[in-house]
Motif scaffolding. Structure first.
Motif, PDB file in Angstrom:
ATOM      1  N   SER A 146       9.496  -4.077  -7.163  1.00  0.00           N
ATOM      2  CA  SER A 146       8.594  -5.059  -6.561  1.00  0.00           C
ATOM      3  C   SER A 146       7.973  -5.889  -7.672  1.00  0.00           C
ATOM      4  O   SER A 146       7.692  -5.390  -8.766  1.00  0.00           O
ATOM      5  CB  SER A 146       7.508  -4.370  -5.736  1.00  0.00           C
ATOM      6  OG  SER A 146       6.799  -3.423  -6.525  1.00  0.00           O
ATOM      7  N   ILE A 147       7.761  -7.160  -7.403  1.00  0.00           N
ATOM      8  CA  ILE A 147       7.246  -8.096  -8.400  1.00  0.00           C
ATOM      9  C   ILE A 147       5.722  -7.956  -8.516  1.00  0.00           C
ATOM     10  O   ILE A 147       5.010  -7.813  -7.511  1.00  0.00           O
ATOM     11  CB  ILE A 147       7.623  -9.539  -8.017  1.00  0.00           C
ATOM     12  CG1 ILE A 147       9.149  -9.714  -8.092  1.00  0.00           C
ATOM     13  CG2 ILE A 147       6.929 -10.542  -8.941  1.00  0.00           C
ATOM     14  CD1 ILE A 147       9.720  -9.588  -9.485  1.00  0.00           C
ATOM     15  N   LEU A 148       5.229  -8.003  -9.763  1.00  0.00           N
ATOM     16  CA  LEU A 148       3.796  -8.001 -10.037  1.00  0.00           C
ATOM     17  C   LEU A 148       3.389  -9.370 -10.565  1.00  0.00           C
ATOM     18  O   LEU A 148       4.026  -9.900 -11.475  1.00  0.00           O
ATOM     19  CB  LEU A 148       3.456  -6.929 -11.081  1.00  0.00           C
ATOM     20  CG  LEU A 148       3.812  -5.478 -10.732  1.00  0.00           C
ATOM     21  CD1 LEU A 148       3.465  -4.573 -11.908  1.00  0.00           C
ATOM     22  CD2 LEU A 148       3.084  -5.032  -9.476  1.00  0.00           C
ATOM     23  N   LEU A 149       2.346  -9.940  -9.995  1.00  0.00           N
ATOM     24  CA  LEU A 149       1.872 -11.259 -10.417  1.00  0.00           C
ATOM     25  C   LEU A 149       0.590 -11.103 -11.230  1.00  0.00           C
ATOM     26  O   LEU A 149      -0.330 -10.374 -10.826  1.00  0.00           O
ATOM     27  CB  LEU A 149       1.609 -12.151  -9.201  1.00  0.00           C
ATOM     28  CG  LEU A 149       2.833 -12.420  -8.302  1.00  0.00           C
ATOM     29  CD1 LEU A 149       2.423 -13.292  -7.121  1.00  0.00           C
ATOM     30  CD2 LEU A 149       3.954 -13.073  -9.091  1.00  0.00           C
ATOM     31  N   GLY A 150       0.561 -11.764 -12.374  1.00  0.00           N
ATOM     32  CA  GLY A 150      -0.622 -11.734 -13.221  1.00  0.00           C
ATOM     33  C   GLY A 150      -1.255 -13.115 -13.329  1.00  0.00           C
ATOM     34  O   GLY A 150      -0.887 -14.053 -12.625  1.00  0.00           O
ATOM     35  N   MET A 151      -2.197 -13.221 -14.231  1.00  0.00           N
ATOM     36  CA  MET A 151      -2.890 -14.491 -14.433  1.00  0.00           C
ATOM     37  C   MET A 151      -2.006 -15.473 -15.203  1.00  0.00           C
ATOM     38  O   MET A 151      -1.131 -15.084 -15.970  1.00  0.00           O
ATOM     39  CB  MET A 151      -4.183 -14.235 -15.223  1.00  0.00           C
ATOM     40  CG  MET A 151      -5.169 -13.309 -14.514  1.00  0.00           C
ATOM     41  SD  MET A 151      -5.837 -14.013 -13.002  1.00  0.00           S
ATOM     42  CE  MET A 151      -6.840 -15.340 -13.692  1.00  0.00           C
ATOM     43  N   GLN A 152      -2.239 -16.775 -14.958  1.00  0.00           N
ATOM     44  CA  GLN A 152      -1.598 -17.859 -15.718  1.00  0.00           C
ATOM     45  C   GLN A 152      -0.062 -17.779 -15.667  1.00  0.00           C
ATOM     46  O   GLN A 152       0.616 -17.995 -16.659  1.00  0.00           O
ATOM     47  CB  GLN A 152      -2.086 -17.836 -17.164  1.00  0.00           C
ATOM     48  CG  GLN A 152      -3.579 -18.068 -17.295  1.00  0.00           C
ATOM     49  CD  GLN A 152      -4.049 -17.997 -18.722  1.00  0.00           C
ATOM     50  OE1 GLN A 152      -3.379 -17.444 -19.587  1.00  0.00           O
ATOM     51  NE2 GLN A 152      -5.227 -18.588 -18.983  1.00  0.00           N
ATOM     52  N   GLY A 153       0.457 -17.442 -14.495  1.00  0.00           N
ATOM     53  CA  GLY A 153       1.906 -17.441 -14.295  1.00  0.00           C
ATOM     54  C   GLY A 153       2.641 -16.259 -14.893  1.00  0.00           C
ATOM     55  O   GLY A 153       3.875 -16.258 -14.938  1.00  0.00           O
ATOM     56  N   ARG A 154       1.892 -15.249 -15.348  1.00  0.00           N
ATOM     57  CA  ARG A 154       2.559 -14.069 -15.894  1.00  0.00           C
ATOM     58  C   ARG A 154       3.137 -13.238 -14.755  1.00  0.00           C
ATOM     59  O   ARG A 154       2.549 -13.122 -13.678  1.00  0.00           O
ATOM     60  CB  ARG A 154       1.573 -13.234 -16.711  1.00  0.00           C
ATOM     61  CG  ARG A 154       1.034 -13.977 -17.936  1.00  0.00           C
ATOM     62  CD  ARG A 154       0.095 -13.099 -18.716  1.00  0.00           C
ATOM     63  NE  ARG A 154      -0.376 -13.814 -19.894  1.00  0.00           N
ATOM     64  CZ  ARG A 154      -1.638 -13.971 -20.232  1.00  0.00           C
ATOM     65  NH1 ARG A 154      -2.584 -13.470 -19.440  1.00  0.00           N
ATOM     66  NH2 ARG A 154      -1.971 -14.617 -21.327  1.00  0.00           N
ATOM     67  N   VAL A 155       4.274 -12.636 -15.017  1.00  0.00           N
ATOM     68  CA  VAL A 155       4.986 -11.872 -13.984  1.00  0.00           C
ATOM     69  C   VAL A 155       5.467 -10.561 -14.568  1.00  0.00           C
ATOM     70  O   VAL A 155       5.907 -10.502 -15.736  1.00  0.00           O
ATOM     71  CB  VAL A 155       6.196 -12.662 -13.434  1.00  0.00           C
ATOM     72  CG1 VAL A 155       6.892 -11.874 -12.337  1.00  0.00           C
ATOM     73  CG2 VAL A 155       5.757 -14.019 -12.913  1.00  0.00           C
ATOM     74  N   GLY A 156       5.396  -9.498 -13.785  1.00  0.00           N
ATOM     75  CA  GLY A 156       5.932  -8.188 -14.169  1.00  0.00           C
ATOM     76  C   GLY A 156       6.707  -7.592 -13.016  1.00  0.00           C
ATOM     77  O   GLY A 156       6.950  -8.259 -11.999  1.00  0.00           O
ATOM     78  N   VAL A 157       7.092  -6.340 -13.158  1.00  0.00           N
ATOM     79  CA  VAL A 157       7.860  -5.674 -12.092  1.00  0.00           C
ATOM     80  C   VAL A 157       7.498  -4.204 -12.086  1.00  0.00           C
ATOM     81  O   VAL A 157       7.140  -3.623 -13.124  1.00  0.00           O
ATOM     82  CB  VAL A 157       9.383  -5.875 -12.303  1.00  0.00           C
ATOM     83  CG1 VAL A 157       9.863  -5.159 -13.556  1.00  0.00           C
ATOM     84  CG2 VAL A 157      10.163  -5.406 -11.080  1.00  0.00           C
ATOM     85  N   ARG A 158       7.591  -3.595 -10.920  1.00  0.00           N
ATOM     86  CA  ARG A 158       7.291  -2.174 -10.780  1.00  0.00           C
ATOM     87  C   ARG A 158       8.389  -1.504  -9.971  1.00  0.00           C
ATOM     88  O   ARG A 158       8.888  -2.046  -8.976  1.00  0.00           O
ATOM     89  CB  ARG A 158       5.942  -1.985 -10.088  1.00  0.00           C
ATOM     90  CG  ARG A 158       5.577  -0.517  -9.782  1.00  0.00           C
ATOM     91  CD  ARG A 158       4.144  -0.417  -9.307  1.00  0.00           C
ATOM     92  NE  ARG A 158       3.224  -0.757 -10.392  1.00  0.00           N
ATOM     93  CZ  ARG A 158       1.973  -1.186 -10.208  1.00  0.00           C
ATOM     94  NH1 ARG A 158       1.522  -1.350  -8.972  1.00  0.00           N
ATOM     95  NH2 ARG A 158       1.196  -1.462 -11.234  1.00  0.00           N
ATOM     96  N   LEU A 159       8.776  -0.309 -10.419  1.00  0.00           N
ATOM     97  CA  LEU A 159       9.778   0.490  -9.715  1.00  0.00           C
ATOM     98  C   LEU A 159       9.190   1.859  -9.430  1.00  0.00           C
ATOM     99  O   LEU A 159       8.721   2.543 -10.343  1.00  0.00           O
ATOM    100  CB  LEU A 159      11.043   0.645 -10.567  1.00  0.00           C
ATOM    101  CG  LEU A 159      12.111   1.589 -10.002  1.00  0.00           C
ATOM    102  CD1 LEU A 159      12.779   0.974  -8.778  1.00  0.00           C
ATOM    103  CD2 LEU A 159      13.166   1.926 -11.068  1.00  0.00           C
ATOM    104  N   VAL A 160       9.209   2.270  -8.168  1.00  0.00           N
ATOM    105  CA  VAL A 160       8.749   3.596  -7.763  1.00  0.00           C
ATOM    106  C   VAL A 160       9.954   4.383  -7.266  1.00  0.00           C
ATOM    107  O   VAL A 160      10.656   3.933  -6.346  1.00  0.00           O
ATOM    108  CB  VAL A 160       7.677   3.512  -6.655  1.00  0.00           C
ATOM    109  CG1 VAL A 160       7.218   4.907  -6.258  1.00  0.00           C
ATOM    110  CG2 VAL A 160       6.494   2.668  -7.120  1.00  0.00           C
ATOM    111  N   THR A 161      10.210   5.523  -7.867  1.00  0.00           N
ATOM    112  CA  THR A 161      11.383   6.314  -7.507  1.00  0.00           C
ATOM    113  C   THR A 161      11.069   7.799  -7.615  1.00  0.00           C
ATOM    114  O   THR A 161      10.204   8.207  -8.406  1.00  0.00           O
ATOM    115  CB  THR A 161      12.582   5.973  -8.420  1.00  0.00           C
ATOM    116  OG1 THR A 161      13.682   6.839  -8.102  1.00  0.00           O
ATOM    117  CG2 THR A 161      12.228   6.144  -9.887  1.00  0.00           C
ATOM    118  N   ALA A 162      11.764   8.594  -6.810  1.00  0.00           N
ATOM    119  CA  ALA A 162      11.624  10.051  -6.888  1.00  0.00           C
ATOM    120  C   ALA A 162      12.629  10.652  -7.858  1.00  0.00           C
ATOM    121  O   ALA A 162      12.624  11.859  -8.075  1.00  0.00           O
ATOM    122  CB  ALA A 162      11.810  10.668  -5.495  1.00  0.00           C
TER     123      ALA A 162
END
Length: 317
Positions: free
Chosen positions: A35-51
């Motif tokens: 899933s995409i993570l949105l930060g300040m000033q157009g910064r973008v990250g991503v997160r993965l949750v898995t077992a």
């Protein structure tokens, strides 16, 4: 541990020196399960949750090796003994993260994997491997043959189908609870897909069980067929003996034509014999050749005579 987990663990051990294929794999894996993570000033990250710990380590290693981005891994223990630990891999929203996600075609969110990424064999294999690691499943070989990829994006499901078709595998798509499932049902297709992705040990396990199932099913079919044939032989013999008893109530057997008289005596002597056994006994007794169709024709003649005496006297199938 399920068979699907075994397959994923093995795929996470797959080694490749192809940096581009590794990026394709990471892109598909995160596209399926991230899933995409949105930060300040157009910064973008991503997160993965898995077992699956191996999956988390796999994608973390690729990101570290290819991009060296700021990442963190959080482990949350299950609530009871049956719950698995959950691993949350986070690539923090930064400018380098946004650039990396753009290169991986994960940002913007409507970006698709370009067709030119899939020009070579290793990239196509990595595509399927990443998609399976992200949100794939396969039944244990002891049950029905079924391998599937699940995604929330229909256009990506269609792309999975196109990549499968490049390997002459015909995936089918179905919508299930607001998600799109691409699946393979045939045993040959499932084993081919496992081989393409790189799960050789799982493939051997699958094939061994599949061979045993095929042998068992073949034996069961043969037994069922032989049982059915035996039942037909028994039913026919009972019906023929009933015909002979009806005839005997109304006339002497020796008043029948010679060939029918001989057939009646043989059936009485061998009440549960097959047609072949009657032929063998006939040739040994009368020193004349006879075929199974010949003895069968004579026995049917006896049934016809019995029905003339008692039209409802026989149980005709």
């Amino acid at each position: 541990m399920s068979f699907a987990e075994d397959v994923k663990n093995e795929l996470c051990q797959f080694k490749t020196d192809d940096a581009w294929a590794a990026k394709v794999e990471a892109s598909c894996l995160l596209r399926m399960g991230g899933s995409i993570l949105l930060g300040m000033q157009g910064r973008v990250g991503v997160r993965l949750v898995t077992a699956n710990n191996a999956v988390a380590r796999r994608v973390l290693a690729i990101i570290k090796e290819q991009y060296d981005l700021p990442t963190s891994v959080l482990i949350r223990k299950g609530l009871n003994l049956r719950k698995k630990n959950m691993y949350t891999l986070t690539v923090e929203p930064t400018e380098p993260s946004r650039l990396a996600l753009e290169e991986l075609q994960l940002w913007p969110v409507d970006a698709m994997i370009p067709d030119e990424w899939l020009k070579d064999l290793e990239s196509r294999r990595a595509f399927l491997r990443g998609a399976f690691l992200g949100s794939g499943s396969v039944n244990k070989p002891q049950s029905d043959y079924h391998l599937e990829f699940m995604t929330t994006k229909e256009d990506f499901a269609d792309q999975i189908i196109r990549v499968l078709k490049m390997f002459r595998l015909h995936g089918r798509k179905v919508e299930r609870k607001e998600e799109f499932v691409v699946y393979l049902k045939e045993g040959d297709a499932v084993t081919s897909c496992l081989q393409i992705m790189g799960a050789q040990s799982a493939l051997m396990n699958f094939e061994n069980v599949r061979i045993m199932k095929d042998v068992r099913n073949t034996i069961n079919r043969q037994v069922n067929c032989e049982t059915a044939n035996l039942q037909k032989t028994v039913n026919a013999a009972v019906r023929q003996l009933d015909a002979i008893r009806i005839i005997e109530k109304h006339q002497d057997l020796d008043t029948l034509p010679v060939r029918l008289y001989e057939a009646a005596l043989l059936r009485k002597e061998f009440p549960d014999g097959s047609l072949q056994e009657l032929v063998d006994a006939y040739e040994a007794t009368y020193k004349r050749e006879l075929t199974k169709s010949g003895i069968g024709h004579r026995l049917r003649k006896l049934e016809a005579i019995a029905l003339q005496w008692e039209p409802n006297g026989l149980d005709i199938e």
